[in-house]
Design a protein around this motif. Structure first.
Motif, PDB file in Angstrom:
ATOM      1  N   VAL A   1       0.851  -1.183   0.000  1.00 58.18           N
ATOM      2  CA  VAL A   1       0.000   0.000   0.000  1.00 58.18           C
ATOM      3  C   VAL A   1       0.891   1.240   0.000  1.00 58.18           C
ATOM      4  N   TYR A   2       0.356   2.324  -0.550  1.00 57.66           N
ATOM      5  CA  TYR A   2       1.134   3.554  -0.699  1.00 57.66           C
ATOM      6  C   TYR A   2       0.170   4.713  -0.903  1.00 57.66           C
ATOM      7  N   ILE A   3       0.650   5.936  -0.668  1.00 55.10           N
ATOM      8  CA  ILE A   3      -0.168   7.117  -0.933  1.00 55.10           C
ATOM      9  C   ILE A   3      -0.383   7.233  -2.435  1.00 55.10           C
TER      10      ILE A   3
ATOM     11  N   SER B   1     -12.575  -4.432   1.659  1.00 57.62           N
ATOM     12  CA  SER B   1     -12.397  -5.721   1.002  1.00 57.62           C
ATOM     13  C   SER B   1     -12.959  -5.680  -0.417  1.00 57.62           C
ATOM     14  N   GLY B   2     -12.165  -6.180  -1.361  1.00 52.36           N
ATOM     15  CA  GLY B   2     -12.578  -6.173  -2.760  1.00 52.36           C
ATOM     16  C   GLY B   2     -12.215  -4.904  -3.500  1.00 52.36           C
ATOM     17  N   GLN B   3     -11.564  -3.950  -2.815  1.00 53.45           N
ATOM     18  CA  GLN B   3     -11.161  -2.681  -3.436  1.00 53.45           C
ATOM     19  C   GLN B   3      -9.634  -2.564  -3.450  1.00 53.45           C
ATOM     20  N   HIS B   4      -9.128  -1.535  -4.134  1.00 53.72           N
ATOM     21  CA  HIS B   4      -7.688  -1.285  -4.085  1.00 53.72           C
ATOM     22  C   HIS B   4      -7.363   0.181  -3.791  1.00 53.72           C
ATOM     23  N   VAL B   5      -8.408   1.020  -3.631  1.00 52.26           N
ATOM     24  CA  VAL B   5      -8.231   2.423  -3.257  1.00 52.26           C
ATOM     25  C   VAL B   5      -9.098   2.725  -2.048  1.00 52.26           C
ATOM     26  N   SER B   6      -8.556   3.534  -1.142  1.00 55.50           N
ATOM     27  CA  SER B   6      -9.236   3.810   0.121  1.00 55.50           C
ATOM     28  C   SER B   6     -10.330   4.860  -0.021  1.00 55.50           C
ATOM     29  N   SER B   7     -11.032   5.063   1.063  1.00 52.04           N
ATOM     30  CA  SER B   7     -11.916   6.213   1.190  1.00 52.04           C
ATOM     31  C   SER B   7     -11.074   7.494   1.154  1.00 52.04           C
TER      32      SER B   7
ATOM     33  N   SER C   1      -0.267   2.884   8.419  1.00 54.35           N
ATOM     34  CA  SER C   1      -1.240   1.884   7.996  1.00 54.35           C
ATOM     35  C   SER C   1      -0.960   0.541   8.638  1.00 54.35           C
ATOM     36  N   ASP C   2      -2.026  -0.251   8.792  1.00 55.58           N
ATOM     37  CA  ASP C   2      -1.858  -1.627   9.267  1.00 55.58           C
ATOM     38  C   ASP C   2      -1.617  -2.580   8.095  1.00 55.58           C
ATOM     39  N   GLY C   3      -1.492  -2.022   6.874  1.00 58.94           N
ATOM     40  CA  GLY C   3      -1.177  -2.835   5.708  1.00 58.94           C
ATOM     41  C   GLY C   3       0.324  -2.920   5.490  1.00 58.94           C
ATOM     42  N   ASN C   4       0.709  -3.580   4.409  1.00 56.77           N
ATOM     43  CA  ASN C   4       2.119  -3.738   4.049  1.00 56.77           C
ATOM     44  C   ASN C   4       2.566  -2.461   3.355  1.00 56.77           C
ATOM     45  N   LEU C   5       3.005  -1.480   4.142  1.00 56.23           N
ATOM     46  CA  LEU C   5       3.241  -0.120   3.656  1.00 56.23           C
ATOM     47  C   LEU C   5       4.578  -0.021   2.929  1.00 56.23           C
ATOM     48  N   LEU C   6       4.531   0.494   1.705  1.00 50.88           N
ATOM     49  CA  LEU C   6       5.738   0.749   0.939  1.00 50.88           C
ATOM     50  C   LEU C   6       6.405   2.007   1.497  1.00 50.88           C
ATOM     51  N   LYS C   7       7.632   1.885   1.966  1.00 49.51           N
ATOM     52  CA  LYS C   7       8.287   3.023   2.603  1.00 49.51           C
ATOM     53  C   LYS C   7       8.396   4.217   1.670  1.00 49.51           C
ATOM     54  N   ALA C   8       8.760   3.958   0.412  1.00 46.31           N
ATOM     55  CA  ALA C   8       8.937   5.056  -0.540  1.00 46.31           C
ATOM     56  C   ALA C   8       7.633   5.770  -0.846  1.00 46.31           C
ATOM     57  N   GLY C   9       6.508   5.123  -0.606  1.00 46.47           N
ATOM     58  CA  GLY C   9       5.205   5.730  -0.853  1.00 46.47           C
ATOM     59  C   GLY C   9       4.471   6.115   0.408  1.00 46.47           C
ATOM     60  N   SER C  10       5.180   6.199   1.521  1.00 52.92           N
ATOM     61  CA  SER C  10       4.540   6.504   2.805  1.00 52.92           C
ATOM     62  C   SER C  10       4.473   8.000   3.093  1.00 52.92           C
ATOM     63  N   VAL C  11       5.154   8.815   2.283  1.00 55.13           N
ATOM     64  CA  VAL C  11       5.144  10.264   2.470  1.00 55.13           C
ATOM     65  C   VAL C  11       4.921  10.931   1.117  1.00 55.13           C
ATOM     66  N   ALA C  12       4.029  11.899   1.070  1.00 53.60           N
ATOM     67  CA  ALA C  12       3.824  12.752  -0.100  1.00 53.60           C
ATOM     68  C   ALA C  12       4.195  14.174   0.287  1.00 53.60           C
ATOM     69  N   TYR C  13       4.954  14.841  -0.581  1.00 57.44           N
ATOM     70  CA  TYR C  13       5.365  16.223  -0.337  1.00 57.44           C
ATOM     71  C   TYR C  13       4.476  17.132  -1.184  1.00 57.44           C
ATOM     72  N   ILE C  14       3.568  17.819  -0.531  1.00 58.06           N
ATOM     73  CA  ILE C  14       2.603  18.666  -1.230  1.00 58.06           C
ATOM     74  C   ILE C  14       3.187  20.066  -1.371  1.00 58.06           C
ATOM     75  N   VAL C  15       3.460  20.464  -2.612  1.00 61.82           N
ATOM     76  CA  VAL C  15       3.982  21.802  -2.895  1.00 61.82           C
ATOM     77  C   VAL C  15       2.798  22.693  -3.266  1.00 61.82           C
ATOM     78  N   PHE C  16       2.635  23.761  -2.520  1.00 62.21           N
ATOM     79  CA  PHE C  16       1.523  24.687  -2.755  1.00 62.21           C
ATOM     80  C   PHE C  16       1.941  25.749  -3.763  1.00 62.21           C
ATOM     81  N   VAL C  17       1.140  25.902  -4.808  1.00 62.41           N
ATOM     82  CA  VAL C  17       1.429  26.857  -5.872  1.00 62.41           C
ATOM     83  C   VAL C  17       0.280  27.867  -5.936  1.00 62.41           C
ATOM     84  N   PRO C  18       0.419  29.019  -5.276  1.00 58.19           N
ATOM     85  CA  PRO C  18      -0.659  30.021  -5.332  1.00 58.19           C
ATOM     86  C   PRO C  18      -0.858  30.526  -6.755  1.00 58.19           C
ATOM     87  N   ILE C  19      -2.101  30.621  -7.181  1.00 59.96           N
ATOM     88  CA  ILE C  19      -2.440  31.194  -8.479  1.00 59.96           C
ATOM     89  C   ILE C  19      -2.808  32.653  -8.256  1.00 59.96           C
ATOM     90  N   ILE C  20      -2.074  33.554  -8.915  1.00 58.52           N
ATOM     91  CA  ILE C  20      -2.328  34.980  -8.731  1.00 58.52           C
ATOM     92  C   ILE C  20      -2.841  35.576 -10.028  1.00 58.52           C
TER      93      ILE C  20
END
Length: 403
Positions: A31-33, A107-113, A139-158
């Motif tokens: 599992v991963y973000i 169960s039966g899915q591959h994407v979370s809420s 997560s209580d799943g088999n978490l992929l370390k490389a996908g355990s963090v997302a870096y959200i860059v905020f880009v203001p639209i002016i």
């Protein structure tokens, strides 16, 4: 022996149950973000209150529910900046929130809420700063370390005005005979440009910024197509700062063909060893070019002419007595430092005028940029105002930046 065998089989079943393909046990399922399998940096343009969707994904259909929680992790930002040669800051804690942080892959899915990173107060994002917020999932799943963090860059639209300079030219006489601009061991030239039409008569040149036959960014030439970007001259290492034409040329034509009617951010960066060209923060084909020695922007090849000569000064949208740009412009800058790709990408719309290494900064963003004599303000306060040679630009209102 049979007892040991059953124990091993039981442990295998526990591992498999966390995340597996239906009907096909696959121990590599993780599992991963969502959105982080190729890269874990996610850019989010926002205008006012907005949000970023956050979900957890699995590489296979799950047989049992997997639970996870999203949380902000600003403490990870320093390490990210060090790795990526960036200078992001985390937004204030009262500028954002995470709605519905607890998610489940049923169960039966591959994407979370769905969870949401909410921009609670856009006024907390200061103009000129680059913001990034690391989001971590547990997560209580088999978490992929490389996908355990997302870096959200905020880009203001002016929303800004931009200048249409078809047939207009701007000269920077303050660069002429200015010795401190004749010893640039590093250089960055940036501009944001929208071409209305490329030139279709000899010599097919649309000038962007710089000094003719010395260090000039332009479209077209008799040697290439009108829609190809060129570094003309590209001279470094002149024996004298006041004779830049005596330097070693690194003229380069880049292979990309550019469209009309589209905004592009160009940056030419010299770090003392290589010249690199960037489009929207991404290095272009044909780059880098090896180079050594200082760059001089004190005038063009025709250095023996008088102060008011057409060819002499550093110019915007103009070179060699003409060769105008038929297009719109915004955010022209000259630096005595080599800006990084992250800095280029994250500051397309604005930089702090007091930024270290910023020599001159012409925003071209409406009447507030126009001084009483008709010149375009240098926002650094260094006095390198761009003098209008052939009249005022036409102002185009309500431009959304970036793009």
């Amino acid at each position: 022996m049979n007892k040991l065998k059953y124990m091993v089989l039981g442990l295998m079943a526990v591992v498999m149950a966390s995340c597996e393909m239906k009907g096909n046990a696959d121990y590599s399922d993780v599992v991963y973000i969502s959105g982080t399998m190729e890269k874990n940096t996610i850019r989010k343009g926002f205008e006012g209150n907005d949000s970023v969707d956050l979900t957890l994904s699995c590489t296979g259909i799950v047989d049992a529910p997997i639970n996870a929680t999203f949380e902000a992790a600003p403490e990870l930002l320093d390490a990210y900046n060090a790795t990526n040669n960036s200078d992001y800051v985390a937004p204030p804690t009262d500028a954002y929130s995470i709605a519905n942080p607890n998610v489940t892959i049923q169960s039966g899915q591959h994407v979370s809420s769905l969870a949401k990173l909410m921009i609670a107060d856009p006024t907390k994002f200061e103009e000129g700063k680059s913001y990034c917020l690391p989001i971590r999932v547990k997560s209580d799943g088999n978490l992929l370390k490389a996908g355990s963090v997302a870096y959200i860059v905020f880009v203001p639209i002016i929303t800004v005005d931009v200048a249409d300079i078809n047939g207009k030219a701007f000269l920077v006489p303050g660069f002429r005979n200015n010795e401190k601009l004749g010893h640039l061991s590093q250089l960055t030239m940036e501009c944001k440009v929208y071409v209305n039409q490329f030139q279709h008569s000899n010599p097919y040149i649309s000038s962007l910024m710089g000094c003719e036959e010395n260090f000039l960014l332009r479209f077209g030439d008799v040697s290439c197509d009108p829609d190809q970007l060129q570094l003309a001259g590209g001279k470094t290492g002149a024996p004298r700062w006041d004779q830049p034409d005596k330097g070693t040329a690194h003229a380069t034509t880049f292979q990309t063909h550019f469209p009309t009617g589209k905004w592009c951010h160009f940056a030419c960066v010299y770090d003392g060893a290589k010249i690199r060209m960037y489009l929207d923060g991404v290095e272009m084909d044909g780059s880098p070019v090896d180079a050594t020695g200082d760059i001089s922007l004190v005038w063009s090849y025709d250095y023996g002419t008088s102060y008011g000569d057409n060819n002499g000064p550093f110019a915007i949208g103009y070179s060699a007595g003409g060769r105008y740009l038929n297009g719109r412009v915004s955010e022209f800058r000259v630096w005595n430092v080599a800006r990084t790709p992250a800095q280029l990408l994250n500051n397309i719309c604005y930089v702090d005028p007091q930024s270290e290494g910023l020599i001159a900064y012409w925003r071209f963003q409406g009447q507030s940029d126009v001084l009483p004599d008709g010149s375009i303000r240098d926002w650094t306060g260094h006095g390198y105002n761009a003098v209008a040679r052939s009249g005022a630009p036409a102002w185009v209102h309500n431009h959304k930046c970036p793009y």
